[in-house]
Every structure is written in structure tokens, then in C-alpha cells.
Design a protein around this motif. Structure first.
Motif, short mmCIF file in Angstrom:
data_model
loop_
_atom_site.label_atom_id
_atom_site.label_comp_id
_atom_site.label_asym_id
_atom_site.label_seq_id
_atom_site.Cartn_x
_atom_site.Cartn_y
_atom_site.Cartn_z
N MET A 1 -3.37 -6.94 -21.71
CA MET A 1 -4.61 -6.74 -20.98
C MET A 1 -5.51 -5.75 -21.71
N LYS A 2 -6.81 -5.99 -21.63
CA LYS A 2 -7.81 -5.06 -22.15
C LYS A 2 -8.38 -4.29 -20.96
N ILE A 3 -8.27 -2.98 -21.02
CA ILE A 3 -8.61 -2.15 -19.85
C ILE A 3 -9.65 -1.11 -20.23
N LEU A 4 -10.62 -0.89 -19.34
CA LEU A 4 -11.64 0.13 -19.54
C LEU A 4 -11.50 1.21 -18.47
N PHE A 5 -11.64 2.48 -18.89
CA PHE A 5 -11.55 3.61 -17.97
C PHE A 5 -12.94 4.12 -17.60
N LEU A 6 -13.11 4.47 -16.33
CA LEU A 6 -14.25 5.28 -15.88
C LEU A 6 -13.66 6.59 -15.37
N VAL A 7 -14.13 7.72 -15.93
CA VAL A 7 -13.47 8.99 -15.65
C VAL A 7 -14.48 10.05 -15.22
N GLN A 8 -14.20 10.72 -14.11
CA GLN A 8 -15.02 11.85 -13.72
C GLN A 8 -14.75 13.02 -14.66
N ILE A 104 -17.81 -5.03 -23.73
CA ILE A 104 -16.36 -4.94 -23.96
C ILE A 104 -15.60 -6.05 -23.26
N LYS A 105 -16.10 -6.48 -22.09
CA LYS A 105 -15.46 -7.54 -21.30
C LYS A 105 -13.97 -7.24 -21.02
N PRO A 106 -13.69 -6.16 -20.34
CA PRO A 106 -12.28 -5.84 -20.04
C PRO A 106 -11.70 -6.77 -18.98
N ASP A 107 -10.37 -6.86 -18.95
CA ASP A 107 -9.69 -7.62 -17.90
C ASP A 107 -9.60 -6.81 -16.61
N LEU A 108 -9.66 -5.49 -16.75
CA LEU A 108 -9.48 -4.60 -15.61
C LEU A 108 -10.21 -3.29 -15.87
N ILE A 109 -10.78 -2.71 -14.79
CA ILE A 109 -11.40 -1.39 -14.86
C ILE A 109 -10.54 -0.43 -14.03
N ILE A 110 -10.21 0.71 -14.60
CA ILE A 110 -9.49 1.75 -13.86
C ILE A 110 -10.41 2.95 -13.74
N MET A 130 -11.22 -3.74 -10.07
CA MET A 130 -11.20 -2.30 -10.32
C MET A 130 -10.10 -1.66 -9.48
N ILE A 131 -9.29 -0.82 -10.13
CA ILE A 131 -8.31 0.00 -9.43
C ILE A 131 -8.76 1.45 -9.51
N CYS A 132 -8.77 2.13 -8.39
CA CYS A 132 -9.22 3.52 -8.34
C CYS A 132 -8.02 4.44 -8.13
N ILE A 133 -7.94 5.49 -8.96
CA ILE A 133 -6.80 6.40 -8.94
C ILE A 133 -7.27 7.83 -8.71
N ALA A 134 -6.72 8.50 -7.71
CA ALA A 134 -7.04 9.92 -7.47
C ALA A 134 -6.17 10.44 -6.34
N HIS A 135 -5.96 11.74 -6.33
CA HIS A 135 -5.29 12.38 -5.20
C HIS A 135 -6.17 12.32 -3.95
N GLN A 136 -7.49 12.32 -4.14
CA GLN A 136 -8.41 12.33 -3.01
C GLN A 136 -8.22 11.13 -2.09
N TYR A 137 -7.72 10.01 -2.60
CA TYR A 137 -7.53 8.83 -1.75
C TYR A 137 -6.40 9.04 -0.74
N GLU A 355 1.46 -2.30 -10.04
CA GLU A 355 0.16 -2.47 -9.40
C GLU A 355 -0.89 -2.98 -10.38
N ILE A 356 -0.93 -2.40 -11.56
CA ILE A 356 -1.95 -2.74 -12.54
C ILE A 356 -1.76 -4.15 -13.09
N GLU A 357 -0.53 -4.49 -13.44
CA GLU A 357 -0.28 -5.81 -14.02
C GLU A 357 -0.44 -6.92 -12.99
N ALA A 358 -0.20 -6.63 -11.72
CA ALA A 358 -0.41 -7.64 -10.68
C ALA A 358 -1.86 -8.04 -10.60
N PHE A 359 -2.78 -7.07 -10.64
CA PHE A 359 -4.20 -7.39 -10.56
C PHE A 359 -4.69 -8.02 -11.85
N GLY A 360 -4.11 -7.61 -12.99
CA GLY A 360 -4.47 -8.22 -14.24
C GLY A 360 -4.10 -9.70 -14.27
N LYS A 361 -2.93 -10.04 -13.77
CA LYS A 361 -2.48 -11.44 -13.73
C LYS A 361 -3.38 -12.28 -12.83
#
Length: 368
Positions: A1-8, A104-110, A130-137, A355-361
Motif C-alpha cells: 500500500m502507498k500511504i500518505l500522512f497528515l500530521v499536526q 501522489i494518489k495514495p491508497d490510504l491517508i493516515i 482516511m484513518i485518524c489516530i490520536a489519544h484525543q479520540y 486496522e490499516i490493512e483492512a481498509f487498504g484491502k
């Protein structure tokens, strides 16, 4: 999978979480195609991020928290004012995000709690999951315990967490301890993300306290306490760009500019950590078996929640000020929770990949 990150880019935690995730993904054979980081005036993205995320890094203008040096806390009015004042730059940041994703055309955005992630989904209606990761959730979880009399602050922080994750496929809520997931709320509770450097460290206990502060204005409290207790050795990390990398205040107090490698070495060898209740810093200390004193930044409700949750999880003690006497009194009572925490942490890699590979598939199946 090709993955792109968005980071605060605010603070250190989301950056180190992105580094940890990049290590997990590459080990599993995936590609981190790029990392896009939200930046603001006066904030410099630490050099260790570009070195360790090992992917092209793009910066874009994003909202930031403004601190008031007089009260050593968050300036809410200035923070909101900047939001409106710089709206043109922020819209340009959203366009830059979209342009890079289209190229870039990623398969998934994190997304690591990047403010613009949800707005991007709403405005551009991307079909890329898009999968969102943080303690705030975790604060969206019905079982999370909040400070008393905080209903308005709860609404505000949870609205922001929903804003960052609008139309996302899943929220991965980082937690100090195991709590059941809530699929109906798109919340999967997962262990913290720690860099391999932390996991590989050998902890010892030397005779000094380590202090980590999110803003150098908080150093006034440290200096005041130190002058009354010069016998206690202190090493402090701050973001003050106006002094040298190592500023020796006197024989038992030294300030260091934020340096990842140096900080981790001192964390592994300190007697205890005093920190401004950032989730990542507390997790690193818990893994290494270091007692923590958590001092939430004034007007920073998220850190108040982190501190309460950290105390419940056995990390240490909390205080409203940098009165290190509280830590001195607490140390004999501390019960080491590192084994329990490590056991929870080491389950994480398999959980993240599942979790990540399930959404990628799912995405690849839809495209085909």
C-alpha cells in the motif's frame, strides 16, 4: 500500500507518533509516500522528524495555539484571533493538501490529529479512505473519565476531535490502558505509538529530575522552585530559540534545546519526569518505568484530561504548577506499572496493521 500522512505540527507527540507508525508500516512492506505537516509562525518542526519519518515532508500553514508568557498558559483570544486573521493562508494550506494527494494518489491517508483532515474530506469529497489516530479520540469514548465541572470544555474538545475526523473511516484512540472499543462510534482503542529508540532503551536511575515543557515561558516556575531547592539537580528541555543549545543556569539547573536523542537518553537515566501532561511524553516515561509529575498548561483542557487519565493508569501524580516538592513527596509511594504498560504496548503493532490493512484491502477491491 502507498500511504500518505497528515500530521499536526503543534507539540512533539503527533510527530513522534507518525515516526512510530512509519516504522511499523515499512516493516510490514508498505510505503509512506509523503508526510504533510501543519506549521505556524514561531514553530520549527524538529529536524529529527524529517530524518526519522524517512519520506518526503511537505509543510502547509495551519492554526496553532498561542501562549501568553505573562500567565504561562494558553491565550484563547489570541488563538481565535489568529484563526480569522490567517484564514487565507489556511485555505491555501487546504489546497496544497489536495494538490499533493491528487499527485501522489495514495491508497490510504493516515491523519495524526491534523486540524484540516476532516475539512479536506468534506470540501474535496475524496474517495481515498482516511484513518485518524490520536489519544484525543479516546475522549469521545463513553467510559472516559473527565475532570469535574468540565461539560463545556468536553463539548469543545470533542467537537474539535470530530472536526479533525469528519468522514473518516476509523478513529484509532491511543490509550494508556486497555478499554473496549466502540465500533458504533468508529472508535478502536489501541496502545500508544512509541518510537523504537524508546523501546530499545535500557533504563537506569540517576540522581536528577528531567523536565519537559511545551513552551519556554513555563520556565519561570522551574527557576523559582529551583532557587528555593538548589540541592536538586534538574535538566530541562524547552523550545527557546534565543539561547544556546545548552544553557547552564547554575551548577544544578541546565536548560537544553529540544533534541530527540539527548532527551531520550536523559529520560532513560533520570529519577523521574516532570512534564506538561502531553500524552506521548507520559507514555515514554511509563514504558521506561519512570514516575511522572504531570503539570497541565493553564487553559489546556486536553492536558488536564491527560493528567487525570495518567493518574488513573498509574503513571504518577499531577499538579497545577511546577512545584517539584509534590514529586519529592510522591516518589516513595510510586508503584511501578511498567510491566503492565509494556504488555499492552506490545500488542499494538498487530492491532494497527489489522486496522490499516483492512481498509487498504477494501479500497483496492473498490478500485478494481
Amino acid at each position: 500500500m502507498k500511504i500518505l500522512f497528515l500530521v499536526q505540527g503543534e507539540g512533539r507527540g503527533h510527530l513522534t507518533q507518525a515516526i512510530s507508525m512509519s516504522q511499523i508500516l515499512r516493516k510490514a512492506g508498505h510505503e509512506v509516500a509523503a508526510a504533510m505537516v501543519g506549521v505556524s509562525p514561531g514553530r520549527v518542526i524538529p529536524a529529527f522528524f524529517e530524518e526519522q519519518v524517512a519520506a518526503p515532508v511537505f509543510h502547509f500553514s495551519a492554526p496553532n495555539i498561542v501562549y501568553n508568557s505573562q500567565v504561562a498558559g494558553i491565550d484563547l483570544k489570541a488563538t481565535v484571533y489568529n484563526l480569522f486573521k490567517n484564514h487565507a493562508e489556511y485555505l491555501a494550506g487546504l489546497r496544497l493538501i489536495n494538490n499533493n494527494i491528487e499527485e501522489i494518489k495514495p491508497d490510504l491517508i493516515i491523519s495524526f490529529y491534523e486540524t484540516f483532515s476532516g475539512l479536506y474530506n468534506v470540501l474535496y469529497r475524496s474517495k481515498i479512505p482516511m484513518i485518524c489516530i490520536a489519544h484525543q479520540y479516546l475522549l469521545l469514548h463513553p467510559r472516559f473519565i473527565f475532570p469535574k465541572n468540565s461539560s463545556i470544555n468536553q463539548l469543545i474538545i470533542n467537537f474539535n476531535s470530530k472536526l479533525t475526523s469528519w468522514l473518516s473511516a476509523k478513529r484509532l484512540a491511543l490509550s494508556f490502558r486497555e478499554i473496549e472499543s466502540r465500533n458504533d462510534l468508529k472508535i478502536t482503542v489501541v496502545p500508544p505509538l512509541l518510537r523504537r529508540e524508546v523501546v530499545n532503551m535500557q533504563a537506569v536511575s540517576e540522581d536528577f529530575f528531567l523536565v519537559y515543557m511545551t513552551h519556554h515561558s513555563l520556565s519561570k516556575q522551574i527557576i523559582e522552585w529551583h532557587l528555593a531547592h538548589p540541592e536538586v539537580r534538574l535538566h530541562c528541555f524547552w523550545d527557546n530559540a534565543e539561547v544556546s543549545d545548552e544553557f547552564v543556569f547554575d551548577e544544578t539547573l541546565t536548560f537544553h534545546r529540544i533534541n530527540s536523542k539527548k532527551y531520550l537518553q536523559m529520560l532513560a537515566s533520570c529519577k523521574a519526569l516532570v512534564t506538561t501532561a502531553g500524552f506521548e511524553s507520559v507514555c515514554e516515561a511509563m514504558y521506561l518505568g519512570k514516575p511522572v509529575m504531570m503539570v497541565p498548561v493553564p487553559n489546556h483542557f486536553e492536558q488536564e484530561c491527560n493528567a487525570m487519565d495518567g493518574v488513573i493508569s498509574g503513571a504518577g501524580v499531577t499538579s497545577k504548577t511546577f512545584d517539584l516538592s509534590i514529586m519529592l513527596d510522591y516518589l516513595p509511594k510510586h508503584m511501578d506499572q511498567s510491566q503492565k504498560f509494556r504488555s499492552w504496548y506490545h500488542r499494538g503493532e498487530a492491532m494497527f496493521l489489522k486496522e490499516i490493512e483492512a481498509f487498504g484491502k477494501k479500497n483496492k477491491a473498490t478500485v478494481s
